[in-house]
Design a protein around this motif. Sequence first.
Motif, PDB file in Angstrom:
ATOM      1  N   THR A   1       0.812  -1.212   0.000  1.00  0.00           N
ATOM      2  CA  THR A   1       0.000   0.000   0.000  1.00  0.00           C
ATOM      3  C   THR A   1       0.847   1.264   0.000  1.00  0.00           C
ATOM      4  O   THR A   1       1.804   1.388   0.783  1.00  0.00           O
ATOM      5  CB  THR A   1      -0.915   0.022   1.241  1.00  0.00           C
TER       6      THR A   1
ATOM      7  N   GLU B   1     -13.617   7.055   5.225  1.00  0.00           N
ATOM      8  CA  GLU B   1     -13.510   5.751   4.556  1.00  0.00           C
ATOM      9  C   GLU B   1     -12.102   5.176   4.687  1.00  0.00           C
ATOM     10  O   GLU B   1     -11.922   3.965   4.853  1.00  0.00           O
ATOM     11  CB  GLU B   1     -13.888   5.879   3.082  1.00  0.00           C
ATOM     12  N   GLN B   2     -11.100   6.054   4.609  1.00  0.00           N
ATOM     13  CA  GLN B   2      -9.721   5.602   4.777  1.00  0.00           C
ATOM     14  C   GLN B   2      -9.500   5.052   6.182  1.00  0.00           C
ATOM     15  O   GLN B   2      -8.843   4.019   6.366  1.00  0.00           O
ATOM     16  CB  GLN B   2      -8.751   6.774   4.525  1.00  0.00           C
TER      17      GLN B   2
ATOM     18  N   THR C   1     -11.706   3.788   8.244  1.00  0.00           N
ATOM     19  CA  THR C   1     -12.418   2.525   8.409  1.00  0.00           C
ATOM     20  C   THR C   1     -11.643   1.375   7.778  1.00  0.00           C
ATOM     21  O   THR C   1     -11.494   0.299   8.376  1.00  0.00           O
ATOM     22  CB  THR C   1     -13.822   2.613   7.783  1.00  0.00           C
ATOM     23  N   THR C   2     -11.143   1.608   6.573  1.00  0.00           N
ATOM     24  CA  THR C   2     -10.363   0.573   5.890  1.00  0.00           C
ATOM     25  C   THR C   2      -9.071   0.291   6.636  1.00  0.00           C
ATOM     26  O   THR C   2      -8.655  -0.869   6.764  1.00  0.00           O
ATOM     27  CB  THR C   2     -10.056   1.005   4.444  1.00  0.00           C
TER      28      THR C   2
ATOM     29  N   ARG D   1      -9.623  -2.009   9.560  1.00  0.00           N
ATOM     30  CA  ARG D   1      -9.762  -3.407   9.128  1.00  0.00           C
ATOM     31  C   ARG D   1      -8.406  -4.003   8.777  1.00  0.00           C
ATOM     32  O   ARG D   1      -8.140  -5.170   9.064  1.00  0.00           O
ATOM     33  CB  ARG D   1     -10.706  -3.476   7.936  1.00  0.00           C
ATOM     34  N   ALA D   2      -7.544  -3.196   8.151  1.00  0.00           N
ATOM     35  CA  ALA D   2      -6.206  -3.682   7.814  1.00  0.00           C
ATOM     36  C   ALA D   2      -5.383  -3.947   9.069  1.00  0.00           C
ATOM     37  O   ALA D   2      -4.653  -4.946   9.151  1.00  0.00           O
ATOM     38  CB  ALA D   2      -5.490  -2.660   6.915  1.00  0.00           C
TER      39      ALA D   2
ATOM     40  N   GLY E   1     -13.951  -5.690   3.479  1.00  0.00           N
ATOM     41  CA  GLY E   1     -13.856  -4.235   3.524  1.00  0.00           C
ATOM     42  C   GLY E   1     -12.465  -3.670   3.388  1.00  0.00           C
ATOM     43  O   GLY E   1     -12.187  -2.597   3.915  1.00  0.00           O
ATOM     44  N   LEU E   2     -11.566  -4.358   2.662  1.00  0.00           N
ATOM     45  CA  LEU E   2     -10.212  -3.828   2.506  1.00  0.00           C
ATOM     46  C   LEU E   2     -10.032  -3.048   1.204  1.00  0.00           C
ATOM     47  O   LEU E   2      -8.913  -2.725   0.842  1.00  0.00           O
ATOM     48  CB  LEU E   2      -9.185  -4.959   2.571  1.00  0.00           C
ATOM     49  N   ARG E   3     -11.125  -2.767   0.522  1.00  0.00           N
ATOM     50  CA  ARG E   3     -11.032  -1.931  -0.671  1.00  0.00           C
ATOM     51  C   ARG E   3     -12.004  -0.772  -0.513  1.00  0.00           C
ATOM     52  O   ARG E   3     -13.183  -0.971  -0.257  1.00  0.00           O
ATOM     53  CB  ARG E   3     -11.370  -2.737  -1.933  1.00  0.00           C
ATOM     54  N   ASN E   4     -11.482   0.441  -0.691  1.00  0.00           N
ATOM     55  CA  ASN E   4     -12.375   1.598  -0.621  1.00  0.00           C
ATOM     56  C   ASN E   4     -12.349   2.419  -1.905  1.00  0.00           C
ATOM     57  O   ASN E   4     -12.972   3.472  -1.979  1.00  0.00           O
ATOM     58  CB  ASN E   4     -12.056   2.479   0.596  1.00  0.00           C
TER      59      ASN E   4
END
Length: 388
Positions: free
Chosen positions: A54, A313-314, A316-317, A320-321, A384-387
Amino acid sequence: MTPDRAPFAACPALSRGREFGTDRSGARGPRSEFQRDRDRIIHSIAFRRLKSKTQVFISPDGDHFRTRLTHSLEVAQIGRVIARALHLDEDLTEALCLAHDIGHPPFGHAGEKALSHATERHGGFDHNAQTLRTLMRLESPYCDHDGLNLSWELLEGLAKHNGPVTSPNWALAELDAFYPLDLASHASLEAQVAALADDIAYDNHDIDDGLRAGFLQLEELLTLDLVADQWRSVEAQFPGAPRDRRLRELVRCQIGLMVNDVIEQTRAATAGLASVDEVRAAGRALATFSEGMAQEERRLKRFLYERLYYHPEQLTTAERARDVVARLYVAYEQEPGTLPPAWRATLPPEEPHRTRHIADFIAGMTDRYAIDQYARIYGREPEGLRNV
């Protein structure tokens, strides 16, 4: 010193050498010490893994978003331009730019936070120190020593590209004990330029990616004087061009403006210097933005943190990461049988080496491999690892 090399530039012929002595009789091609550094980095597994790590967006669906690899290549391009204008060693500058992010774990800073928390009882985790650890100990293609055996100047630059290190963490302190890198002084101008090239690259290319993803809006960016001035210039020069082309022209203009500012400021700061040792002894960074540009660059960074990096959104992702990396660490710690055979066979029985061994394995993962390992261990892919 060659006619096109500044007297304060790092010189490969005067390198302080390498941690492990090398027999140069079998050297492959007529390369300088710093060219060999660059080539060793490019051919390393750790460098190749950057293609799937990333930069800003985690596991994006689009092919056009930047990864750690493409970011590092863009940093190297900017670094070489500045180094050439200042008559520094371009090969050392490029090698530093290419290697600077090798220590990043999967999922960027989200993954780093998870590893830092998991290892805090045993010294913690720092991606910059992990870059040195990877290059000096973990990436080992040679038969007679660990690591890539890079030059002292390259390792010094990676350790100190952001300035002197007064409180090194365990990883950097351990490496410095074996091969002292003079952590209390500033690094070469090549290293200072590499750090600025990194700032210039991500300040501007993250705008490009943020606009593409819809997380940033041009109207909001135009509240920044630096961006507004460049946008007016672009609109005046290309009034009929498509908007997407004008946006890319905006990014190019800003990069050029920042690069020229660094070159002009650094030329003035280095006037009269006679050696790289004087650079290290200056007591301050000599490669810098002008004060005006530094203020504009800080405003731009604050804007990117508020509107892009800390976008809901970033965040939140990223959470999860972090959970993925944390759960991987717990699995390997509690059930060592889940480690691949080679890593399981070399797992130390005692702490802190056991924890650090597991962290080394996770830190080397790409985003994709981390997701695959999570699915293998827990029986499902993380959600949910893609936003974008």
